[in-house]
Design a protein around this motif. Structure first.
Motif, PDB file in Angstrom:
ATOM      1  N   VAL A   1      29.110 -21.259  58.020  1.00 55.91           N
ATOM      2  CA  VAL A   1      28.897 -19.941  57.052  1.00 55.91           C
ATOM      3  C   VAL A   1      29.128 -19.369  58.882  1.00 55.91           C
ATOM      4  O   VAL A   1      29.690 -17.556  57.924  1.00 55.91           O
ATOM      5  CB  VAL A   1      27.236 -19.971  56.897  1.00 55.91           C
ATOM      6  CG1 VAL A   1      26.996 -18.930  56.675  1.00 55.91           C
ATOM      7  CG2 VAL A   1      27.023 -21.223  55.543  1.00 55.91           C
ATOM      8  N   MET A   2      28.202 -18.485  59.427  1.00 57.60           N
ATOM      9  CA  MET A   2      28.116 -17.717  60.471  1.00 57.60           C
ATOM     10  C   MET A   2      28.989 -17.867  60.723  1.00 57.60           C
ATOM     11  O   MET A   2      29.886 -15.779  61.258  1.00 57.60           O
ATOM     12  CB  MET A   2      26.881 -18.890  61.490  1.00 57.60           C
ATOM     13  CG  MET A   2      25.719 -18.904  61.027  1.00 57.60           C
ATOM     14  SD  MET A   2      24.782 -16.805  60.608  1.00 57.60           S
ATOM     15  CE  MET A   2      24.607 -16.013  62.261  1.00 57.60           C
ATOM     16  N   ALA A   3      30.129 -18.872  61.249  1.00 56.44           N
ATOM     17  CA  ALA A   3      31.655 -18.820  61.667  1.00 56.44           C
ATOM     18  C   ALA A   3      32.450 -17.776  60.509  1.00 56.44           C
ATOM     19  O   ALA A   3      32.883 -16.403  61.259  1.00 56.44           O
ATOM     20  CB  ALA A   3      32.453 -19.901  62.270  1.00 56.44           C
ATOM     21  N   ALA A   4      31.924 -17.498  59.360  1.00 56.13           N
ATOM     22  CA  ALA A   4      32.377 -17.415  57.971  1.00 56.13           C
ATOM     23  C   ALA A   4      32.758 -16.035  58.087  1.00 56.13           C
ATOM     24  O   ALA A   4      33.035 -14.683  58.139  1.00 56.13           O
ATOM     25  CB  ALA A   4      32.404 -18.086  57.393  1.00 56.13           C
ATOM     26  N   VAL A   5      30.689 -15.182  58.126  1.00 57.88           N
ATOM     27  CA  VAL A   5      30.660 -14.020  58.623  1.00 57.88           C
ATOM     28  C   VAL A   5      31.302 -13.261  59.751  1.00 57.88           C
ATOM     29  O   VAL A   5      32.253 -12.700  59.630  1.00 57.88           O
ATOM     30  CB  VAL A   5      29.230 -14.434  57.837  1.00 57.88           C
ATOM     31  CG1 VAL A   5      28.290 -12.950  58.242  1.00 57.88           C
ATOM     32  CG2 VAL A   5      28.597 -14.347  57.088  1.00 57.88           C
TER      33      VAL A   5
ATOM     34  N   ALA B   1      30.683  -9.415  53.427  1.00 63.35           N
ATOM     35  CA  ALA B   1      30.292 -10.495  54.389  1.00 63.35           C
ATOM     36  C   ALA B   1      29.240 -10.956  54.649  1.00 63.35           C
ATOM     37  O   ALA B   1      28.864 -12.317  54.478  1.00 63.35           O
ATOM     38  CB  ALA B   1      30.859 -10.316  55.431  1.00 63.35           C
ATOM     39  N   ARG B   2      28.296  -9.829  54.964  1.00 63.16           N
ATOM     40  CA  ARG B   2      26.906  -9.961  54.640  1.00 63.16           C
ATOM     41  C   ARG B   2      26.289 -10.798  53.757  1.00 63.16           C
ATOM     42  O   ARG B   2      25.429 -11.966  53.873  1.00 63.16           O
ATOM     43  CB  ARG B   2      26.495  -9.074  55.412  1.00 63.16           C
ATOM     44  CG  ARG B   2      24.651  -9.468  55.179  1.00 63.16           C
ATOM     45  CD  ARG B   2      23.957  -8.209  55.450  1.00 63.16           C
ATOM     46  NE  ARG B   2      23.572  -7.862  54.141  1.00 63.16           N
ATOM     47  CZ  ARG B   2      23.139  -6.666  54.091  1.00 63.16           C
ATOM     48  NH1 ARG B   2      22.103  -6.125  55.166  1.00 63.16           N
ATOM     49  NH2 ARG B   2      22.872  -5.567  52.817  1.00 63.16           N
ATOM     50  N   ARG B   3      26.358 -10.311  52.678  1.00 60.12           N
ATOM     51  CA  ARG B   3      25.415 -11.197  51.190  1.00 60.12           C
ATOM     52  C   ARG B   3      26.703 -12.547  51.584  1.00 60.12           C
ATOM     53  O   ARG B   3      26.226 -13.117  50.366  1.00 60.12           O
ATOM     54  CB  ARG B   3      26.486 -10.015  50.289  1.00 60.12           C
ATOM     55  CG  ARG B   3      25.597  -9.965  48.859  1.00 60.12           C
ATOM     56  CD  ARG B   3      27.171  -9.681  47.264  1.00 60.12           C
ATOM     57  NE  ARG B   3      28.379 -10.278  47.656  1.00 60.12           N
ATOM     58  CZ  ARG B   3      29.320  -9.302  47.356  1.00 60.12           C
ATOM     59  NH1 ARG B   3      29.067  -8.368  46.874  1.00 60.12           N
ATOM     60  NH2 ARG B   3      30.445 -10.343  47.395  1.00 60.12           N
TER      61      ARG B   3
ATOM     62  N   ILE C   1      24.596 -14.818  53.469  1.00 58.68           N
ATOM     63  CA  ILE C   1      23.700 -15.073  52.823  1.00 58.68           C
ATOM     64  C   ILE C   1      23.543 -15.998  51.596  1.00 58.68           C
ATOM     65  O   ILE C   1      22.465 -16.829  51.529  1.00 58.68           O
ATOM     66  CB  ILE C   1      22.554 -13.492  52.241  1.00 58.68           C
ATOM     67  CG1 ILE C   1      22.521 -13.221  53.946  1.00 58.68           C
ATOM     68  CG2 ILE C   1      21.397 -13.940  51.760  1.00 58.68           C
ATOM     69  CD1 ILE C   1      21.833 -12.048  54.046  1.00 58.68           C
ATOM     70  N   LYS C   2      24.276 -16.155  50.480  1.00 58.10           N
ATOM     71  CA  LYS C   2      24.024 -16.294  49.461  1.00 58.10           C
ATOM     72  C   LYS C   2      24.418 -18.295  50.494  1.00 58.10           C
ATOM     73  O   LYS C   2      24.191 -18.936  49.094  1.00 58.10           O
ATOM     74  CB  LYS C   2      25.248 -15.537  49.015  1.00 58.10           C
ATOM     75  CG  LYS C   2      25.705 -17.039  47.412  1.00 58.10           C
ATOM     76  CD  LYS C   2      26.973 -15.933  46.014  1.00 58.10           C
ATOM     77  CE  LYS C   2      27.115 -16.493  45.075  1.00 58.10           C
ATOM     78  NZ  LYS C   2      26.552 -18.817  45.580  1.00 58.10           N
ATOM     79  N   GLY C   3      25.934 -18.330  50.726  1.00 60.45           N
ATOM     80  CA  GLY C   3      26.063 -19.094  51.558  1.00 60.45           C
ATOM     81  C   GLY C   3      24.667 -19.697  51.621  1.00 60.45           C
ATOM     82  O   GLY C   3      25.193 -20.974  52.105  1.00 60.45           O
TER      83      GLY C   3
END
Length: 186
Positions: A6-10, A132-134, A137-139
């Motif tokens: 998730v962090m990498a995708a963000v 991207a943050r939203r 956080i949803k993920g």
């Protein structure tokens, strides 16, 4: 999917937004001529559409002038036609061997409009970064609902996402300031 994914995708989405903004800024005209201004021009060469930079060398002999020297002199007319069809707002000067593009100086009013445009492009990039943050956080909340991460890990990771957002918003602001100063200088 793990927290690291998730962090990498963000981070990847935020980086893409920043690099897109930087690409757009390279195409924004300032008081100086740059090869990036004509890179998007497509030339009908050898029966196919080709980028101008594959048909000619592009140099900047003066601050407000571009010089295009075709690799093949037979393409001179096609390059000139492509430049006239583009929305550059300048007329190419063809001397039989090279093409010169002389850009007129920007008026104060035009500079202010360009600076405003740069600012709005920066705001659009910030919106993409916030999205991207939203999504991140949803993920993370989905992972927490599936009991893959604890509530404490969720809170800590949300803080990391928020800090990443602040970093990228700061980078966008720096790019906007840099481009605005470049536009306003005479």
């Amino acid at each position: 999917m793990a927290v690291d994914d998730v962090m990498a995708a963000v981070k990847d989405n935020m980086e893409k937004a920043l690099s897109h903004l930087q690409k757009e800024f390279r195409l924004t005209r300032t008081g100086r001529a740059t090869p990036a201004l004509v890179e998007g021009v497509r030339v009908n060469a050898y029966g196919a559409e080709m980028p101008l930079k594959q048909c000619a060398t592009i140099s900047v002999p003066e601050a407000r002038q571009l010089m295009l020297k075709p690799f093949d002199l037979g393409l001179l007319k096609e390059i000139e036609k492509a430049l006239l069809a583009s929305d550059l707002g300048v007329t190419p000067q063809n001397d039989g061997k090279i093409i010169r593009l002389t850009f007129p100086p920007l008026t104060e009013e035009r500079r202010k409009k360009l600076a405003q445009s740069v600012k709005s492009q920066g705001e659009e990039a910030k919106v993409v970064i916030r999205n991207a943050r939203r999504d991140g956080i949803k993920g993370l909340e989905d992972l927490q609902k599936k009991k893959e991460i604890s509530e404490d890990d969720l809170k800590a990771t949300k803080d990391d996402v928020q800090n990443l957002l602040k970093d990228y918003e700061k980078k966008v602001d720096q790019e906007v300031d840099k481009k605005s100063k470049e536009i306003m200088e005479i």
